[in-house]
Enzyme design. Structure first.
Site, PDB file in Angstrom:
ATOM      1  N   TYR A 111       3.943   2.183  13.713  1.00  0.00           N
ATOM      2  CA  TYR A 111       4.351   3.233  12.778  1.00  0.00           C
ATOM      3  C   TYR A 111       3.741   4.585  13.144  1.00  0.00           C
ATOM      4  O   TYR A 111       2.596   4.668  13.602  1.00  0.00           O
ATOM      5  CB  TYR A 111       4.006   2.860  11.334  1.00  0.00           C
ATOM      6  N   HIS A 137       0.853  -1.200   0.000  1.00  0.00           N
ATOM      7  CA  HIS A 137       0.000   0.000   0.000  1.00  0.00           C
ATOM      8  C   HIS A 137       0.882   1.242   0.000  1.00  0.00           C
ATOM      9  O   HIS A 137       1.757   1.384   0.857  1.00  0.00           O
ATOM     10  CB  HIS A 137      -0.894   0.031   1.246  1.00  0.00           C
TER      11      HIS A 137
END
Length: 471
Positions: A135, A72
């Site tokens: 993240y 992605h």
């Protein structure tokens, strides 16, 4: 289960994909467990990491070995690290440009992290159970965000997954994404040009001709004086704002209506842009003027000299400069005696020469011409090479002149007698004025040392004047 590599020094390593960077993280451990600084802005930016301004922290927990997440490419930057476990990561450049389709792979454990720039496809496969993948991102998740996807099994990318996809835990959706040949490359963040109908805007259009990521606006579709600029765009989609708009009616600025307009366009508008730029990590480019100085100095003005404007126009420009300087990423291009498209001093002198008019021109103001084409060229250099942020003086190269000198040279280049131009003082020139007259700085000479230091060489005033007047 793998062992964590304790005691490494913090280190940054570039990869084969531009902007994709791996970091070795110091992890300190003993029999009780371990500790690391997973994100440390000051140390990491000192090593060259982009100061990307994270606003959200996400964690993806994976139970089983072989869990594989799709490729992605998201509309934000990511700082990826592992809290526990180990992964095989694969990154594919899906950005528009020469590295489209480039692939980089690496294993990550808690002692490594990777910075993934916007538009680079990100995926991973877990190599240990109970892996926590974390993240930081520099935009809040939105259902309206635009993504690009790549099929995990794309033959062109040819990623060598440690666990074959047939044996891995993969969603049907991730296996159905398009092959590389069918992926629409991710366009770069946009550059917004404000005031593209003016003389500088016209020069910028020529300079950036063919660059698809540039968005051009005029006052009709982007009013710098609006109180709702913060909602005028989805600002996370922009990398750079170039403010080419300005109120330049120097004498009218001394009137009540002109004063309001000057402060709205030259000060309040740039202040609003500075707030937007600071909030969204945008680089703001703004154009300043020699009128921020009173002209009393004996030497050329440097970028670090304190501003001390004489009139309303200069005061409003100085206020705008100060506001823009609060944006962490800013370039202020300070100019003097700007010549561009449309009506200007050079065209007026050429017209008078042809009509047989012998003008009286001010000869006690000193400076150098700055051509709009040169301003546009410097702006492009700044946004493409990204030297140190701050103020950069720009005028043409060459000798210091007066307005009367320029007029005589225009007459000469047009084939007329330069002696037809008579020099007068500023006081004499405006002695019979019946409307407000703004004070002018007598010394408008700008020091060019800083712009030279970034490898930019301005062209000479005489060369540019010749070119400007050529048929």
């Amino acid at each position: 289960m793998s062992e964590i590599d304790f005691g490494k020094s913090l280190r940054r390593t570039e990869t084969t994909i531009p902007g994709l960077e791996i970091f070795d993280l110091p992890v300190h451990g003993d029999s009780r467990g371990w500790f690391k600084e997973n994100w440390q802005r000051e140390k990491m930016t000192a090593l060259g990491l982009a100061d990307f301004g994270p606003v959200q922290n996400n964690v993806s927990f994976n139970d089983a070995v072989g869990t594989t997440r799709g490729i992605h490419a998201e509309p934000w930057d990511k700082w990826v690290s592992i809290a526990t476990g180990r992964i095989f990561g694969a990154w594919v450049d899906l950005r528009e440009g020469p590295t489209f389709g480039a692939v980089f792979t690496a294993e990550l454990d808690p002692s490594k992290a990777i910075f993934v720039p916007r538009g680079v496809g990100n995926s991973y496969q877990t190599l240990e159970p109970d892996t926590a993948y974390t993240y930081l991102v520099n935009d809040h998740w939105s259902p309206d965000a635009s993504y690009s996807f790549l099929n995990l099994a794309d033959e062109t990318a040819a990623i060598e997954w440690p666990i074959p996809l047939a044996d891995a835990e993969v969603s049907a959706k991730d296996l159905a994404h398009p092959r590389l040949a069918d992926v629409q490359p991710v366009a770069p963040r946009k550059t917004l040009v404000i005031g593209s109908a003016g003389q500088l805007g016209t020069a910028l259009r020529a300079e950036f001709d063919g660059v698809r990521s540039v968005e051009w606006t005029t006052r009709d579709d982007f009013d710098l004086g609006s109180t709702t600029l913060a909602e005028a765009r989805r600002w996370r989609d922009y990398d750079t704002i170039i403010n080419a708009a300005a109120y330049t009616a120097v004498d009218r600025a001394e009137t009540p209506d002109g004063r309001r307009d000057a402060w709205a366009v030259n000060a309040a508008g740039p202040a609003a842009l500075a707030r937007i730029a600071a909030e969204h990590g945008i680089t703001l480019v703004h154009v300043s003027s020699d009128y921020v100085f009173d002209g009393s100095a004996d030497l050329p003005y440097t970028e670090d000299d304190l501003v001390c404007p004489l009139g309303v126009y200069g005061q409003s420009k100085a206020a705008g400069d100060l506001a823009v300087s609060t944006a962490p990423r800013h370039y202020i291009v300070r100019t003097s005696w700007v010549i561009g498209s449309g009506n200007n001093f050079v065209r007026t002198m050429a017209s008078l020469a042809e009509k047989g008019v012998d003008p009286k021109v001010v000869d006690d103001q000193r400076g150098r011409l700055t051509f709009a084409t040169e301003i546009a060229r410097l702006i492009r250099t700044l946004v493409e090479t990204r030297p140190s942020f701050g103020v950069y003086n720009l005028t043409s190269e060459g000798e210091v002149v007066t307005w009367a000198d320029v007029a005589r040279r225009v007459f000469e280049l047009a084939g007329h007698d330069p002696a037809r131009v008579t020099g007068v003082s500023t006081e004499q020139y405006f002695a019979s004025a019946t409307s407000p007259v703004a004070p002018r700085p007598l010394n408008s000479v700008l020091d060019l040392t800083r712009v030279h230091s970034i490898g930019f060489t301005p062209r000479t005033g005489d060369e540019l004047l010749r070119e400007y007047l050529s048929p």
